[in-house]
Motif scaffolding. Structure first.
Motif, PDB file in Angstrom:
ATOM      1  N   GLU A 284       9.332  29.597   5.128  1.00  0.00           N
ATOM      2  CA  GLU A 284      10.476  30.459   5.437  1.00  0.00           C
ATOM      3  C   GLU A 284      10.129  31.478   6.518  1.00  0.00           C
ATOM      4  O   GLU A 284      10.925  31.746   7.427  1.00  0.00           O
ATOM      5  CB  GLU A 284      10.940  31.160   4.161  1.00  0.00           C
ATOM      6  CG  GLU A 284      12.139  32.076   4.351  1.00  0.00           C
ATOM      7  CD  GLU A 284      13.403  31.301   4.693  1.00  0.00           C
ATOM      8  OE1 GLU A 284      14.263  31.870   5.387  1.00  0.00           O
ATOM      9  OE2 GLU A 284      13.517  30.133   4.265  1.00  0.00           O
ATOM     10  N   LEU A 285       8.925  32.045   6.446  1.00  0.00           N
ATOM     11  CA  LEU A 285       8.525  33.042   7.445  1.00  0.00           C
ATOM     12  C   LEU A 285       8.347  32.407   8.820  1.00  0.00           C
ATOM     13  O   LEU A 285       8.691  33.025   9.842  1.00  0.00           O
ATOM     14  CB  LEU A 285       7.226  33.717   6.998  1.00  0.00           C
ATOM     15  CG  LEU A 285       7.342  34.595   5.748  1.00  0.00           C
ATOM     16  CD1 LEU A 285       5.977  35.112   5.332  1.00  0.00           C
ATOM     17  CD2 LEU A 285       8.288  35.768   5.990  1.00  0.00           C
ATOM     18  N   LEU A 286       7.833  31.198   8.876  1.00  0.00           N
ATOM     19  CA  LEU A 286       7.718  30.516  10.166  1.00  0.00           C
ATOM     20  C   LEU A 286       9.104  30.206  10.744  1.00  0.00           C
ATOM     21  O   LEU A 286       9.326  30.343  11.961  1.00  0.00           O
ATOM     22  CB  LEU A 286       6.909  29.237  10.006  1.00  0.00           C
ATOM     23  CG  LEU A 286       5.409  29.410   9.705  1.00  0.00           C
ATOM     24  CD1 LEU A 286       4.743  28.056   9.547  1.00  0.00           C
ATOM     25  CD2 LEU A 286       4.719  30.210  10.795  1.00  0.00           C
ATOM     26  N   HIS A 318      10.460  40.321  18.587  1.00  0.00           N
ATOM     27  CA  HIS A 318      11.049  41.627  18.912  1.00  0.00           C
ATOM     28  C   HIS A 318      11.089  42.581  17.731  1.00  0.00           C
ATOM     29  O   HIS A 318      11.472  43.755  17.880  1.00  0.00           O
ATOM     30  CB  HIS A 318      12.459  41.442  19.472  1.00  0.00           C
ATOM     31  CG  HIS A 318      13.373  40.644  18.590  1.00  0.00           C
ATOM     32  ND1 HIS A 318      13.799  41.069  17.356  1.00  0.00           N
ATOM     33  CD2 HIS A 318      13.930  39.428  18.769  1.00  0.00           C
ATOM     34  CE1 HIS A 318      14.586  40.171  16.813  1.00  0.00           C
ATOM     35  NE2 HIS A 318      14.692  39.149  17.637  1.00  0.00           N
ATOM     36  N   GLY A 319      10.740  42.139  16.522  1.00  0.00           N
ATOM     37  CA  GLY A 319      10.681  43.042  15.371  1.00  0.00           C
ATOM     38  C   GLY A 319      12.062  43.410  14.857  1.00  0.00           C
ATOM     39  O   GLY A 319      13.070  42.762  15.142  1.00  0.00           O
ATOM     40  N   GLY A 320      12.083  44.500  14.068  1.00  0.00           N
ATOM     41  CA  GLY A 320      13.340  44.974  13.514  1.00  0.00           C
ATOM     42  C   GLY A 320      13.868  44.139  12.368  1.00  0.00           C
ATOM     43  O   GLY A 320      15.081  44.163  12.099  1.00  0.00           O
ATOM     44  N   ALA A 321      13.004  43.393  11.685  1.00  0.00           N
ATOM     45  CA  ALA A 321      13.468  42.568  10.565  1.00  0.00           C
ATOM     46  C   ALA A 321      13.928  43.450   9.411  1.00  0.00           C
ATOM     47  O   ALA A 321      13.306  44.471   9.103  1.00  0.00           O
ATOM     48  CB  ALA A 321      12.348  41.637  10.103  1.00  0.00           C
ATOM     49  N   ASP A 322      15.020  43.050   8.783  1.00  0.00           N
ATOM     50  CA  ASP A 322      15.594  43.814   7.670  1.00  0.00           C
ATOM     51  C   ASP A 322      15.893  42.838   6.535  1.00  0.00           C
ATOM     52  O   ASP A 322      16.644  41.871   6.724  1.00  0.00           O
ATOM     53  CB  ASP A 322      16.874  44.515   8.110  1.00  0.00           C
ATOM     54  CG  ASP A 322      17.423  45.453   7.048  1.00  0.00           C
ATOM     55  OD1 ASP A 322      16.855  45.493   5.935  1.00  0.00           O
ATOM     56  OD2 ASP A 322      18.416  46.155   7.326  1.00  0.00           O
ATOM     57  N   GLY A 328      15.977  35.999   4.755  1.00  0.00           N
ATOM     58  CA  GLY A 328      15.238  35.105   3.869  1.00  0.00           C
ATOM     59  C   GLY A 328      14.178  35.791   3.048  1.00  0.00           C
ATOM     60  O   GLY A 328      13.569  35.169   2.180  1.00  0.00           O
ATOM     61  N   LEU A 329      13.942  37.078   3.314  1.00  0.00           N
ATOM     62  CA  LEU A 329      12.896  37.789   2.572  1.00  0.00           C
ATOM     63  C   LEU A 329      13.285  37.987   1.115  1.00  0.00           C
ATOM     64  O   LEU A 329      12.410  38.034   0.240  1.00  0.00           O
ATOM     65  CB  LEU A 329      12.612  39.142   3.231  1.00  0.00           C
ATOM     66  CG  LEU A 329      11.938  39.070   4.606  1.00  0.00           C
ATOM     67  CD1 LEU A 329      11.810  40.456   5.206  1.00  0.00           C
ATOM     68  CD2 LEU A 329      10.568  38.423   4.495  1.00  0.00           C
ATOM     69  N   TYR A 330      14.591  38.097   0.852  1.00  0.00           N
ATOM     70  CA  TYR A 330      15.003  38.259  -0.548  1.00  0.00           C
ATOM     71  C   TYR A 330      14.681  36.999  -1.347  1.00  0.00           C
ATOM     72  O   TYR A 330      14.242  37.077  -2.497  1.00  0.00           O
ATOM     73  CB  TYR A 330      16.490  38.570  -0.616  1.00  0.00           C
ATOM     74  CG  TYR A 330      17.007  38.728  -2.032  1.00  0.00           C
ATOM     75  CD1 TYR A 330      16.605  39.802  -2.821  1.00  0.00           C
ATOM     76  CD2 TYR A 330      17.870  37.781  -2.585  1.00  0.00           C
ATOM     77  CE1 TYR A 330      17.062  39.932  -4.123  1.00  0.00           C
ATOM     78  CE2 TYR A 330      18.339  37.916  -3.878  1.00  0.00           C
ATOM     79  CZ  TYR A 330      17.931  38.989  -4.636  1.00  0.00           C
ATOM     80  OH  TYR A 330      18.377  39.116  -5.934  1.00  0.00           O
ATOM     81  N   GLY A 331      14.884  35.827  -0.740  1.00  0.00           N
ATOM     82  CA  GLY A 331      14.517  34.591  -1.412  1.00  0.00           C
ATOM     83  C   GLY A 331      13.024  34.492  -1.665  1.00  0.00           C
ATOM     84  O   GLY A 331      12.581  33.991  -2.702  1.00  0.00           O
TER      85      GLY A 331
END
Length: 452
Positions: A284-286, A318-322, A328-331
């Protein structure tokens, strides 16, 4: 020293709040002015929380009640009474929460005893602040720390939340598999069946058209097989089951359109559920790095710290992930929740983005966990040699030799000294050589097991 001065300065505030609390208790339970209890209890809690921060004590309070929800008729229920607005039910829930939490009354008891304790400990706190703070922390933890019941209640709440997250994650995974089978494989198989039906009708009338449809059916069956294999890989990739997490992550890196650098430092394989959760989290992170981050390279580090498994994925996007924006971070958090895992995100605007996944206590940290297994007979021989080699080497050999050289008449339990004179020195030398050979044998067997 600043923490010590802060603790001592709180004595004045504590005395004032204690006096007000006594008045409020009389008014609340004597005259029925119950609306005074919540603000006073919260004032005591703020003092207790400040002390916990200074002393480094975890907060033991029960979680606050959730906001009231309206029923099907739009009314809010509190006990047996219905209300049009949630204001009074929310106040009732807050009152019960404060009143029934045992820590509320432990805080009040602490407020009563803490000022005189601080006065008695003031010389120690001022002269030896480090030791004084440790002693004060031990005292404060008696009343401000977790009790066994609160700790168990917290664990039950945590397990309940984890179970809910795991159930939601499993339900979402089942829906995904069902959707993939319905929209992909099932549709292709239906089309294949229709094609074969057409072939059956044309095989006698138009053999050339039937052969063309057979070719299409064969192609459709190959596509359905590819689709089915893709679904199977989404459930549990074969490379993960056969080669382990390290090679599975390397396979993900090879399939990724970006250059991915993978470093792995694992002495042993985690359990299959942990490997699956880690694999899909890295996948998912990739995907996030490719689709959303506009990254040009990614670095994946899989390592361990004692029994903890740690995975770090860094991209130069570019960053700024939320996590709240569908990244997908919640999963991933839901996947890791089953193992008490932690997801740490560092993504400043402009990048880079670093996501750290930690699975606590999923690896064995025994000192010999990475060593190959020694055959049982060798293990018995090594243990016997290490445990008994001292006996012939030292007391029966060296000590007996010293007594013999000094002509000490005491024979005690030394075997060589009870033998005839001509046999004493040979027996002493034999005992020393026997003990030394046992040490050498144990060392050689252990070294051989390590090399293997």
């Amino acid at each position: 020293m600043p923490r010590v001065l802060s603790l001592l300065a709180m004595i004045v505030v504590q005395v004032v709040v204690l006096a007000m609390s006594m008045v409020v208790l009389v008014l609340c339970f004597g005259l029925g002015l119950v609306f005074l209890f919540p603000p006073q209890a919260m004032a005591i809690r703020r003092l207790a929380e400040r002390t916990r921060r200074i002393a480094g004590i975890a907060s033991p309070y029960r979680p606050p009640p959730p906001p009231p929800r309206p029923g099907a008729d739009g009314w809010y229920r509190s006990d047996r009474t219905l209300y049009k607005t949630p204001r009074i039910p929310a106040w009732n829930n807050r009152w019960k929460w404060l009143l029934h939490d045992p820590q509320t009354w432990r805080d009040a008891f602490w407020l009563l005893l803490d000022p005189p304790v601080k006065v008695l400990m003031a010389p120690m706190l001022l002269l030896v602040p480090g030791r004084g703070l440790r002693v004060y922390r031990a005292w404060a933890e008696l009343l401000l720390g977790h009790t066994e019941s609160s700790r168990l209640a917290g664990e039950v709440r945590h397990l309940t939340q984890v179970r809910s997250l795991v159930n939601d994650s499993q339900a979402a995974e089942m829906r995904r598999i069902e959707r993939d089978l319905h929209d992909g494989t099932q549709a292709r198989l239906v089309a294949l069946g229709l094609t074969l039906g057409a072939v059956e009708e044309l095989v006698d009338k138009d053999p050339a058209a039937a052969r063309a449809l057979v070719v299409k059916a064969r192609e459709a069956s190959a596509e359905a097989l590819v689709e089915l294999r893709r679904v199977v890989r989404g459930i549990h990739p074969p490379v993960l089951a056969e080669r382990g997490l390290a090679d599975a992550v390397r396979a993900l890196a090879l399939d990724c359109p970006l250059p991915v650098e993978v470093t792995v430092d694992l002495a042993q394989r985690p359990s299959s559920p942990v490997e699956a959760a880690a694999y899909f989290a890295v996948s998912e992170l990739l995907n996030n790095a490719v689709r959303h981050a506009d990254a040009t390279s990614v670095r994946v580090d899989v390592s361990h710290r004692g029994p903890d498994l740690r995975i770090t994925v860094t991209d130069d996007g570019h960053g700024g992930a939320d996590p709240d924006n569908g990244s997908g971070l919640y999963g991933i958090e839901r996947r890791l929740a089953a193992f008490d895992g932690v997801v740490a995100l560092n993504s400043p605007p402009g990048g880079p983005t670093t996501v750290t996944l930690e699975f606590p206590k999923v690896l064995s940290d025994h000192w010999a966990s990475a060593l190959p297994r020694m055959p049982r007979w060798k293990a018995i021989v090594v243990a016997t040699c290490w445990l008994t080699a001292w006996l012939p080497t030292f007391p029966q050999g060296i000590v007996a030799g010293v007594l013999k050289a000094l002509a000490v008449p005491e024979k005690s339990w030394f075997l060589a000294l009870h033998l005839p004179e001509p046999w004493q020195w040979p027996m002493i030398v034999f005992m020393i050589l026997l003990g030394a050979s046992m040490y050498v044998l144990a060392s050689l067997l252990s070294a051989q097991a390590v090399r293997a």
